[in-house]
Design a protein around this motif. Structure first.
Motif, short mmCIF file in Angstrom:
data_model
loop_
_atom_site.label_atom_id
_atom_site.label_comp_id
_atom_site.label_asym_id
_atom_site.label_seq_id
_atom_site.Cartn_x
_atom_site.Cartn_y
_atom_site.Cartn_z
N GLN A 198 0.83 -1.20 0.00
CA GLN A 198 0.00 0.00 0.00
C GLN A 198 0.87 1.26 0.00
O GLN A 198 0.58 2.24 -0.70
N ALA A 199 1.97 1.24 0.75
CA ALA A 199 2.89 2.39 0.77
C ALA A 199 3.52 2.57 -0.62
O ALA A 199 3.65 3.71 -1.10
N ASP A 200 3.87 1.46 -1.28
CA ASP A 200 4.40 1.54 -2.65
C ASP A 200 3.36 2.14 -3.60
O ASP A 200 3.69 2.97 -4.45
N TYR A 201 2.13 1.70 -3.46
CA TYR A 201 1.04 2.21 -4.29
C TYR A 201 0.91 3.72 -4.11
O TYR A 201 0.80 4.46 -5.09
N GLU A 202 0.91 4.18 -2.87
CA GLU A 202 0.74 5.61 -2.60
C GLU A 202 1.89 6.42 -3.19
O GLU A 202 1.67 7.52 -3.70
N ARG A 203 3.10 5.89 -3.12
CA ARG A 203 4.24 6.59 -3.74
C ARG A 203 4.08 6.64 -5.26
O ARG A 203 4.34 7.66 -5.88
N ARG A 204 3.63 5.55 -5.83
CA ARG A 204 3.52 5.47 -7.28
C ARG A 204 2.39 6.34 -7.82
O ARG A 204 2.55 7.03 -8.82
N PHE A 205 1.20 6.27 -7.19
CA PHE A 205 0.01 6.94 -7.73
C PHE A 205 -0.37 8.21 -6.99
O PHE A 205 -1.32 8.90 -7.40
N LEU A 252 -7.44 -8.72 -1.03
CA LEU A 252 -7.08 -7.31 -1.20
C LEU A 252 -5.61 -7.15 -1.57
O LEU A 252 -5.27 -6.31 -2.41
N LEU A 253 -4.74 -7.96 -0.99
CA LEU A 253 -3.32 -7.92 -1.36
C LEU A 253 -3.15 -8.30 -2.82
O LEU A 253 -2.39 -7.65 -3.56
N ASP A 254 -3.84 -9.34 -3.26
CA ASP A 254 -3.75 -9.76 -4.67
C ASP A 254 -4.24 -8.66 -5.60
O ASP A 254 -3.62 -8.38 -6.63
N ASP A 255 -5.34 -8.00 -5.23
CA ASP A 255 -5.87 -6.91 -6.05
C ASP A 255 -4.88 -5.75 -6.11
O ASP A 255 -4.59 -5.21 -7.19
N LEU A 256 -4.35 -5.38 -4.96
CA LEU A 256 -3.39 -4.28 -4.89
C LEU A 256 -2.15 -4.59 -5.74
O LEU A 256 -1.69 -3.74 -6.52
N THR A 257 -1.66 -5.79 -5.62
CA THR A 257 -0.48 -6.19 -6.39
C THR A 257 -0.76 -6.10 -7.89
O THR A 257 0.06 -5.58 -8.66
N ALA A 258 -1.91 -6.58 -8.31
CA ALA A 258 -2.28 -6.53 -9.73
C ALA A 258 -2.41 -5.08 -10.22
O ALA A 258 -1.96 -4.75 -11.33
N ARG A 259 -3.00 -4.23 -9.39
CA ARG A 259 -3.21 -2.84 -9.81
C ARG A 259 -1.91 -2.05 -9.90
O ARG A 259 -1.86 -1.04 -10.59
N MET A 260 -0.87 -2.51 -9.25
CA MET A 260 0.43 -1.82 -9.37
C MET A 260 0.93 -1.86 -10.82
O MET A 260 1.75 -1.03 -11.21
N GLY A 261 0.44 -2.77 -11.62
CA GLY A 261 0.83 -2.84 -13.03
C GLY A 261 0.07 -1.88 -13.92
O GLY A 261 0.37 -1.76 -15.11
N ASN A 262 -0.91 -1.18 -13.37
CA ASN A 262 -1.69 -0.23 -14.16
C ASN A 262 -0.89 1.04 -14.44
O ASN A 262 -0.07 1.45 -13.63
N ASP A 263 -1.18 1.65 -15.58
CA ASP A 263 -0.65 2.99 -15.82
C ASP A 263 -1.57 3.97 -15.09
O ASP A 263 -2.64 3.59 -14.61
N ALA A 264 -1.17 5.22 -15.00
CA ALA A 264 -1.91 6.22 -14.21
C ALA A 264 -3.34 6.42 -14.71
O ALA A 264 -4.27 6.52 -13.90
N VAL A 265 -3.55 6.44 -16.02
CA VAL A 265 -4.88 6.67 -16.57
C VAL A 265 -5.79 5.48 -16.27
O VAL A 265 -6.94 5.66 -15.84
N THR A 266 -5.29 4.29 -16.45
CA THR A 266 -6.07 3.09 -16.14
C THR A 266 -6.43 3.06 -14.67
O THR A 266 -7.57 2.78 -14.29
N GLU A 267 -5.46 3.37 -13.82
CA GLU A 267 -5.72 3.33 -12.38
C GLU A 267 -6.75 4.38 -11.97
O GLU A 267 -7.58 4.12 -11.09
N GLU A 268 -6.75 5.54 -12.61
CA GLU A 268 -7.78 6.54 -12.31
C GLU A 268 -9.17 5.99 -12.59
O GLU A 268 -10.09 6.19 -11.80
N ARG A 269 -9.32 5.27 -13.70
CA ARG A 269 -10.62 4.66 -14.04
C ARG A 269 -10.99 3.58 -13.04
O ARG A 269 -12.14 3.45 -12.64
N VAL A 270 -10.00 2.77 -12.62
CA VAL A 270 -10.26 1.71 -11.65
C VAL A 270 -10.71 2.32 -10.32
O VAL A 270 -11.69 1.86 -9.72
N VAL A 271 -10.03 3.35 -9.86
CA VAL A 271 -10.38 4.00 -8.60
C VAL A 271 -11.80 4.56 -8.68
O VAL A 271 -12.60 4.39 -7.75
#
Length: 177
Positions: free
Chosen positions: A116-123, A139-158
């Protein structure tokens, strides 16, 4: 309020929602999403003839959220693993939504916290997910998978996760009292 046949319903929750004053409606539904425009647009569509009509409208309006509205709504959500404080309805809902995570094994929760800390630094935002009925491992599996998203994709996911949380909370409003 005068007897209005459009407000009569076998669904007491829907009848209650249809009868709320504008201020009460905005307060109730503001806890579901935290975007004034969403609650106001939803309020203007009343009365609803069914739960599905209300949920469909809530979903359609939530699909139009701007990036700024999503960012503002995120500020009202605690991090996964950091239980919301207070007795406010939103805090109570959040604690319940994260109960599966809290019951998870400590090792998984520790790995999650690091990811989660890595995610917050990245996004540059908190990791938001509809956590209801999901385990810490899921939730860990989901978070790990979402780390592979680009910023635009992750905005849509959020935005999609925020919408799912809001719709679950709309159901809670309908089922309350």
């Amino acid at each position: 309020m005068p007897d209005d046949p459009t407000l009569r319903s076998a669904d007491a929750g829907l009848a209650r929602v249809n009868a709320l004053s504008p201020e009460e409606f905005r307060a109730e539904f503001g806890r579901c999403l935290g975007v004034e425009r969403w609650a106001e647009e939803l309020r203007r569509r009343r009365p609803f003839s069914s739960r599905s009509e209300l949920l469909d409208a809530a979903d359609r309006i939530a699909r139009t959220l701007t990036d700024e509205e999503v960012a503002a709504a995120l500020e009202r959500h605690p991090r996964i693993g950091e239980h919301a404080r207070g007795a406010r309805t939103e805090a109570e809902w959040s604690r319940g939504e994260q109960s599966g995570f809290s019951a998870g094994e400590a090792g998984v929760r520790e790995r999650f916290a690091a990811a989660q800390a890595d995610y917050e630094r990245r996004f540059d935002r908190i990791y938001l997910v509809c956590a209801a009925h999901r385990s810490a491992r899921e939730l860990l599996d989901d978070l790990t998978a979402r780390m592979g998203n680009d910023a635009v994709t992750e905005e849509r996911v959020v935005a999609g996760e925020l919408r799912r949380i809001a719709l679950q909370r709309v159901e809670r409003v309908l089922d309350s009292r």
